[in-house]
Design an enzyme around this catalytic site. Structure first.
Site, PDB file in Angstrom:
ATOM      1  N   LYS A  40       0.844  -1.199   0.000  1.00 49.15           N
ATOM      2  CA  LYS A  40       0.000   0.000   0.000  1.00 49.15           C
ATOM      3  C   LYS A  40       0.878   1.248   0.000  1.00 49.15           C
ATOM      4  O   LYS A  40       2.088   1.181   0.225  1.00 49.15           O
ATOM      5  CB  LYS A  40      -0.915  -0.001   1.223  1.00 49.15           C
ATOM      6  N   ARG A 138     -10.254   0.833  15.111  1.00 50.10           N
ATOM      7  CA  ARG A 138     -10.206   1.666  13.909  1.00 50.10           C
ATOM      8  C   ARG A 138     -11.298   1.204  12.952  1.00 50.10           C
ATOM      9  O   ARG A 138     -12.194   1.969  12.617  1.00 50.10           O
ATOM     10  CB  ARG A 138      -8.807   1.583  13.275  1.00 50.10           C
ATOM     11  N   TYR A 268      15.982  31.132   4.537  1.00 49.34           N
ATOM     12  CA  TYR A 268      14.967  31.928   5.234  1.00 49.34           C
ATOM     13  C   TYR A 268      15.302  32.100   6.711  1.00 49.34           C
ATOM     14  O   TYR A 268      15.664  31.146   7.399  1.00 49.34           O
ATOM     15  CB  TYR A 268      13.598  31.254   5.103  1.00 49.34           C
ATOM     16  N   MET A 317      11.325  24.778   0.172  1.00 44.54           N
ATOM     17  CA  MET A 317      10.422  23.879  -0.543  1.00 44.54           C
ATOM     18  C   MET A 317      11.132  23.035  -1.597  1.00 44.54           C
ATOM     19  O   MET A 317      10.866  21.835  -1.736  1.00 44.54           O
ATOM     20  CB  MET A 317       9.291  24.674  -1.200  1.00 44.54           C
TER      21      MET A 317
END
Length: 376
Positions: A40, A138, A268, A317
């Site tokens: 998965k 769950r 930054y 980023m």
């Protein structure tokens, strides 16, 4: 899914031979229980289709996914092995589950009924596993309601009970009393089913941690997830993971170099002024690619020209900066290892996780689709 093509100076290397190595080690330890490989979340960021092939070649007898779409992608890639979808899917997906011959999880009478109707309309028999909630809370049918759910299922000729399973909440802490209680409840369910001549061919409870630590939880099959990728299920089973090798490396190249003077800083916030003239190497990947911004505030660094180096400032980023000190040998194009080995040194996804307060699962699953995967 990860990019099939990438021209970036940033990539992940996935060693399918190590996937096979890890599967084989666990398969030997848990025998005679069968191994089903959990692929998965794009195989925990490693690439579902190549990993599925590697796991099956190493002896896994089936695959597990979280979503129907993940199972469909494997089928469209030509994989014919059994594929278990690990949660009950929305009713409107029943026809596709049946059509692609995916093994469904059911936990409700409605889930059974819609699958039965879809299978009957298609002239097929839907294979299903019933998930029992023994304490994870769950998803799953309550232990006391499992027999009645299966009896309801038996009223349909178009649905076949293939398996019954549960999932541990704290398997990575083998001594936790919840493991004993969950196993007790599950065994009570199996005993009740057997008393009514219901003995499904597949019974499973163990994830990677339980498969390694708790032989009583193995039953007829185990679901091999994080250990297949060579990462730790948790510190409580660390000693049981010897021999497993991480299968993924994250790499890049230096895209720019520049000298800054004493008292200057980069990125930054300009948070880390340097004490002397320092070479800064820019690397073209960042938190959008799965490098946690918080990692830049830790002592975990990267490997560049065989030397461990620290981040020079805030991870951005799309780019990050490396403090190379007075090393003038660093050049544009030099390989940077963020996860993996370079020379005598290694950085692991588990180290990232420990430094940032998370788990290795999140680190590898978080490597973005912007990062192309290269398979060996």
């Amino acid at each position: 899914m990860s990019a099939d093509f990438s021209s970036r100076w940033a990539w992940a290397e996935v060693h399918t031979g190590l996937i096979q190595h890890n599967v084989a080690i666990v398969a030997e330890r848990v025998a005679p229980a069968k191994v089903w490989a959990v692929v998965k979340a794009n195989a925990y960021g490693h690439g579902a289709i190549p990993v599925a092939h590697a796991a099956l070649n190493a002896g896994a007898e089936g695959l597990c996914v979280a979503l129907m779409d993940e199972g469909v992608a494997l089928r469209r890639a030509g994989i014919t092995a059994p594929i278990l979808v690990l949660s009950e899917q929305p009713a409107e997906l029943s026809e596709l589950l049946v059509g692609y011959e995916l093994t469904a999880t059911v936990t409700t009478t409605r889930g059974v009924a819609v699958l039965a109707n879809a299978a009957s309309a298609a002239g097929k028999v839907a294979r299903v596993h019933v998930k029992v909630d023994t304490g994870m809370h769950r998803v799953g049918v309550a232990p006391r309601e499992t027999l009645s759910l299966i009896r309801f299922m038996q009223s349909f000729d178009s649905v076949l009970l293939e398996g019954v399973y549960t999932h541990f909440a704290v398997a990575d802490s083998p001594e936790h009393p919840a493991n004993i209680e969950q196993l007790r409840l599950f065994n009570e369910v199996l005993t009740e089913l057997a008393a009514h001549s219901i003995e499904p061919p597949l019974v499973h409870a163990a994830n990677s941690a339980a498969a390694l630590a708790n032989p009583d939880s193995r039953f007829s099959m185990v679901r091999l997830g994080i250990a297949m990728y060579g990462l730790l299920p948790g510190d409580g089973v660390k000693e049981l993971c010897r021999g497993l090798i991480p299968a993924l490396a994250l790499k890049s190249r230096v895209s720019a170099v520049r000298w800054i003077e004493a008292g200057e800083a980069v990125s930054y916030g300009l948070r880390r002024p340097v004490n002397a003239a320092t070479l800064i190497a820019t690397v073209p990947l960042g938190y959008a690619d799965g490098v946690p911004r918080a990692l830049g505030e830790t002592t975990v660094g990267v490997l560049l020209n065989g030397v461990p180096r620290q981040f020079a400032g805030t991870i951005t980023m799309d780019q990050l900066m490396i403090d190379c000190g007075s090393d003038s040998s660093v050049m544009v194009g030099d390989e940077v290892v963020l996860i993996g080995r370079q020379g005598e040194h290694v950085v692991t996804a588990d180290e990232w996780a420990n430094a940032t307060g998370t788990i290795g699962y999140e680190i590898v699953c978080g490597i973005s689709s912007r990062i192309g995967r290269r398979y060996q």
